[in-house]
Scaffold this active site. Structure first.
Site, short mmCIF file in Angstrom:
data_model
loop_
_atom_site.label_atom_id
_atom_site.label_comp_id
_atom_site.label_asym_id
_atom_site.label_seq_id
_atom_site.Cartn_x
_atom_site.Cartn_y
_atom_site.Cartn_z
N HIS A 103 12.70 0.15 -28.21
CA HIS A 103 13.23 0.82 -27.02
C HIS A 103 14.23 -0.07 -26.29
CE1 HIS A 103 9.42 3.58 -26.95
NE2 HIS A 103 10.21 3.80 -27.97
N ASP A 142 10.18 -6.17 -21.92
CA ASP A 142 10.02 -7.37 -21.09
C ASP A 142 10.41 -8.67 -21.80
OD1 ASP A 142 7.83 -7.84 -22.82
OD2 ASP A 142 6.42 -6.91 -21.43
N PRO A 160 2.57 -3.84 -15.15
CA PRO A 160 1.77 -2.64 -15.38
C PRO A 160 2.25 -1.86 -16.61
CG PRO A 160 3.21 -2.36 -13.48
CD PRO A 160 3.39 -3.76 -13.95
N ASP A 161 1.33 -1.15 -17.28
CA ASP A 161 1.76 -0.27 -18.36
C ASP A 161 2.21 1.05 -17.75
OD1 ASP A 161 -0.58 0.99 -17.73
OD2 ASP A 161 -1.57 0.64 -19.64
N PHE A 162 2.47 2.05 -18.60
CA PHE A 162 2.93 3.33 -18.07
C PHE A 162 1.77 4.20 -17.61
CE2 PHE A 162 7.33 4.37 -20.05
CZ PHE A 162 7.90 3.47 -19.19
N ARG A 163 0.77 4.28 -18.50
CA ARG A 163 -0.16 5.40 -18.34
C ARG A 163 -1.56 5.06 -17.88
NH1 ARG A 163 3.37 6.23 -22.30
NH2 ARG A 163 4.73 8.03 -22.08
N ASN A 218 8.14 -2.63 -25.92
CA ASN A 218 8.28 -3.27 -24.61
C ASN A 218 9.71 -3.74 -24.35
OD1 ASN A 218 5.64 -2.76 -24.32
ND2 ASN A 218 4.95 -4.85 -24.69
P1 CNA Z 1 1.32 3.24 -22.40
O1 CNA Z 1 1.53 4.66 -22.77
O2 CNA Z 1 1.19 2.88 -20.97
O3 CNA Z 1 -0.04 2.78 -23.15
C1 CNA Z 1 -0.59 1.50 -22.97
C2 CNA Z 1 -1.88 1.41 -23.76
O4 CNA Z 1 -2.39 0.10 -23.64
C3 CNA Z 1 -2.97 2.37 -23.29
O5 CNA Z 1 -3.66 2.90 -24.40
C4 CNA Z 1 -3.90 1.47 -22.46
O6 CNA Z 1 -5.25 1.89 -22.48
C5 CNA Z 1 -3.75 0.16 -23.21
N1 CNA Z 1 -3.99 -1.03 -22.38
C6 CNA Z 1 -3.34 -1.39 -21.25
N2 CNA Z 1 -3.78 -2.59 -20.82
C7 CNA Z 1 -4.76 -2.95 -21.69
C8 CNA Z 1 -5.61 -4.10 -21.77
N3 CNA Z 1 -5.53 -5.10 -20.90
N4 CNA Z 1 -6.49 -4.15 -22.79
C9 CNA Z 1 -6.58 -3.14 -23.70
N5 CNA Z 1 -5.79 -2.06 -23.68
C10 CNA Z 1 -4.89 -1.97 -22.68
O7 CNA Z 1 2.43 2.30 -23.04
P2 CNA Z 1 3.19 2.46 -24.43
O8 CNA Z 1 3.81 1.14 -24.69
O9 CNA Z 1 2.36 3.07 -25.47
O10 CNA Z 1 4.33 3.52 -24.05
C11 CNA Z 1 5.58 3.36 -24.49
C12 CNA Z 1 6.57 3.01 -23.35
C13 CNA Z 1 6.01 2.05 -22.35
C14 CNA Z 1 7.75 2.29 -23.88
O11 CNA Z 1 8.87 3.09 -23.75
C15 CNA Z 1 7.93 1.00 -23.04
O12 CNA Z 1 9.28 0.74 -22.79
C16 CNA Z 1 7.22 1.30 -21.80
N6 CNA Z 1 6.78 0.19 -20.94
C17 CNA Z 1 7.04 -1.11 -21.24
C18 CNA Z 1 6.60 -2.11 -20.40
C19 CNA Z 1 6.89 -3.54 -20.78
O13 CNA Z 1 7.95 -3.84 -21.31
N7 CNA Z 1 5.96 -4.44 -20.52
C20 CNA Z 1 5.89 -1.81 -19.25
C21 CNA Z 1 5.65 -0.45 -18.96
C22 CNA Z 1 6.10 0.53 -19.81
#
Ligand code: CNA
Length: 357
Positions: A146, A129, A53-56, A127
Site C-alpha cells: 500500500h 509506517d 493504532p490499527d484500523f479496525r 503498513n
Molecule cells: P486492520 O484491518 O486494522 O487489522 C489489524 C488486525 O491486527 C486485526 O485482526 C487485529 O485484531 C489485529 N491486531 C491488532 N493489534 C494486535 C495485537 N497487539 N496482537 C494481536 N493482534 C492484533 O489492519 P490491516 O493491516 O489488516 O488493514 C489494512 C490497512 C491498514 C492497510 O491499508 C494499512 O495501510 C492500514 N494501516 C496501516 C497502519 C500502519 O502503517 N501501521 C496503521 C493503521 C492502518
C-alpha cells in the site's frame, strides 16, 4: 478470502507435513526441511505495540478515533477525491504516523532475524509506517503493497517533492504544495481507488515458491493483499499470529494458529527456534533510549522492584485504555468552546499522546 478455502476444517485435523499443529512442530519443520523461502504477510497489528493504532480494532482503532474528526466516513481520510477537496485530515494523520516517531516492535525485529538467518524470501506489508525498514529489513526484501511515506509526488503534475522539505512540512502540521504547479503533494501511499505499486504485481505470485508462510497482524480484509496467503502451495505450513482468526487461515491441515497478542506469539515462535536471546538482543538495538541499555548492565531487580514495575506497567495499560473515554469527554468540552484550540491531535489519539510524548 479464497473461495476455494471457504470451508473450514477443524483444528483437530491431522497435519500432512507437520508433526502437529503447533509452533514447536513448525520449528522442527524449519530445521528438518532446511526451510529458506519464508514469505511474511503483515498488517497494522504488528505496529500497535509501537503505539500506532490499527484500523479496525474496536475503540483503539484508527477509524474509531478518526470518527472524532467529523469525517462523514472515516475511510474518507484515504480517499483521493476527498483528499483533493480537504487534505487536512490526512495531514493531521500523517503528522501522527510519520516515520521516525516510533520504535519497531519485536515482530518487526523477528522479520529482520529471519532475514539475517537467510530464511526470508519476501516480506509483504500493508503498513505505511516503514517500521520494517527501521528494524533493518533491506528494502529489496520488502513489498510495500500500500505504498509508504518514503517518497511523495504532486497529485496533478506528478513532479516529486523533496524528502527533507516534506519532513519539515509534515512535522509542522501544514499541507505541502507542488513547487511547479501548486497542486497538492501526497506521499506515495495507496489511497482507495488507486492502483497498488507495480512491485506488488511483479511479486504477488512469489508465495507459490514459499516453503513457509507467516501471517501477522492483519484482518485480511483489503484485496488484493488478502488473497496472498491462499497463493501458497498446498502442504506448505502457514502460521497465523493474530488476535483473531482471519481469512482462510486455519482451513488447511498444516495451518498453525497462534491466537492472542502478537508480541507474545512472536516470542513463542523465537523460543521454539532457540532464537529468543538473539531476538531480544536485536530488538534492543532498536531502542533509542540509552538509559534502558544502561539498566541492562545494572544489578538484577529485587522481587519487590519487579512487582512494582509490573504494577506500573498495568497502571499505564489501564490509563491507555481509558484514554479513548477521556477523548470523548474532551471532544464534548471542545464543542462547548472550553478546550484549547491548538492541542494538536491529542483529542484524536489520546493514547498516543500519553505514550509518545
Ligand atoms: P486492520 O484491518 O486494522 O487489522 C489489524 C488486525 O491486527 C486485526 O485482526 C487485529 O485484531 C489485529 N491486531 C491488532 N493489534 C494486535 C495485537 N497487539 N496482537 C494481536 N493482534 C492484533 O489492519 P490491516 O493491516 O489488516 O488493514 C489494512 C490497512 C491498514 C492497510 O491499508 C494499512 O495501510 C492500514 N494501516 C496501516 C497502519 C500502519 O502503517 N501501521 C496503521 C493503521 C492502518
Amino acid at each position: 478470502m479464497g473461495n476455494e478455502e471457504s470451508s473450514m476444517v477443524r483444528d483437530s485435523t491431522h497435519p500432512s507435513v507437520l508433526e502437529a499443529r503447533n509452533i514447536e512442530a513448525v520449528a522442527k519443520y524449519i530445521k528438518k526441511h532446511n526451510v529458506k523461502k519464508v514469505v511474511v504477510m503483515v498488517g497494522a497489528g504488528i505496529s500497535t505495540s509501537a503505539g500506532i493504532p490499527d484500523f479496525r480494532s474496536p475503540e483503539t482503532g484508527l477509524y474509531a478515533n478518526l470518527a472524532m474528526l467529523d469525517l462523514e466516513e472515516p475511510e474518507d481520510v484515504f480517499d483521493i477525491g476527498f483528499f483533493r477537496q480537504n487534505p487536512k485530515p490526512f495531514y493531521a494523520l500523517a503528522h501522527e504516523l510519520y516515520p521516525g516517531r516510533y520504535r519497531p516492535t519485536i515482530a518487526h525485529t523477528f522479520i529482520k532475524l529471519l532475514h539475517d538467518k537467510g530464511l526470508l524470501l519476501k516480506h509483504f506489508t500493508q503498513n505505511i509506517d516503514c517500521l520494517e525498514r527501521q528494524a533493518g529489513v533491506p528494502g529489496d526484501k520488502i513489498i510495500e503493497a500500500h505504498g509508504s511515506f518514503a517518497t511523495q509526488h504532486c497529485i496533478d503534475c506528478k513532479v516529486p517533492y523533496p524528502d527533507d522539505e516534506m519532513y519539515e512540512i509534515v512535522k509542522s502540521g501544514k499541507v505541502p504544495h507542488c513547487k511547479e504547479c501548486g497542486g497538492l503533494v501526497k506521499p506515495d501511499i495507496v489511497f482507495f481507488g488507486e492502483a497498488l505499486p507495480e512491485s506488488f504485481f511483479l511479486n504477488r505470485s512469489l508465495p507459490e515458491e514459499a516453503d513457509l508462510c507467516i501471517v501477522m497482524g492483519t484482518s485480511l480484509s483489503v484485496q488484493p493483499f488478502a488473497s496472498l496467503p491462499s497463493m501458497c502451495s498446498d502442504g506448505v505450513p502457514r502460521v497465523l499470529i493474530n488476535m483473531d482468526r482471519v481469512g482462510s487461515l486455519g482451513s488447511r491441515p498444516d495451518d498453525v494458529l497462534l491466537l492472542g497478542d502478537i508480541d507474545v506469539g512472536v516470542r513463542k515462535f523465537a523460543t521454539a527456534m532457540g532464537w529468543d536471546e538473539e531476538l531480544e538482543a536485536l530488538w534492543e538495538e532498536t531502542n533509542p533510549d540509552p538509559k534502558s541499555r544502561e539498566a541492562e548492565d545494572a544489578p538484577p531487580l529485587t522481587r519487590d522492584e519487579r512487582l512494582q514495575d509490573e504494577v506500573d506497567r498495568l497502571t499505564e495499560e489501564v490509563e491507555r485504555s481509558l484514554g479513548i473515554t477521556s477523548a470523548y469527554e474532551k471532544r464534548v468540552r471542545e464543542r462547548l468552546g472550553e478546550a484549547s484550540s491548538n492541542d494538536g491531535l491529542a483529542h484524536v489519539f489520546p493514547h498516543l499522546a500519553r505514550q509518545s510524548r
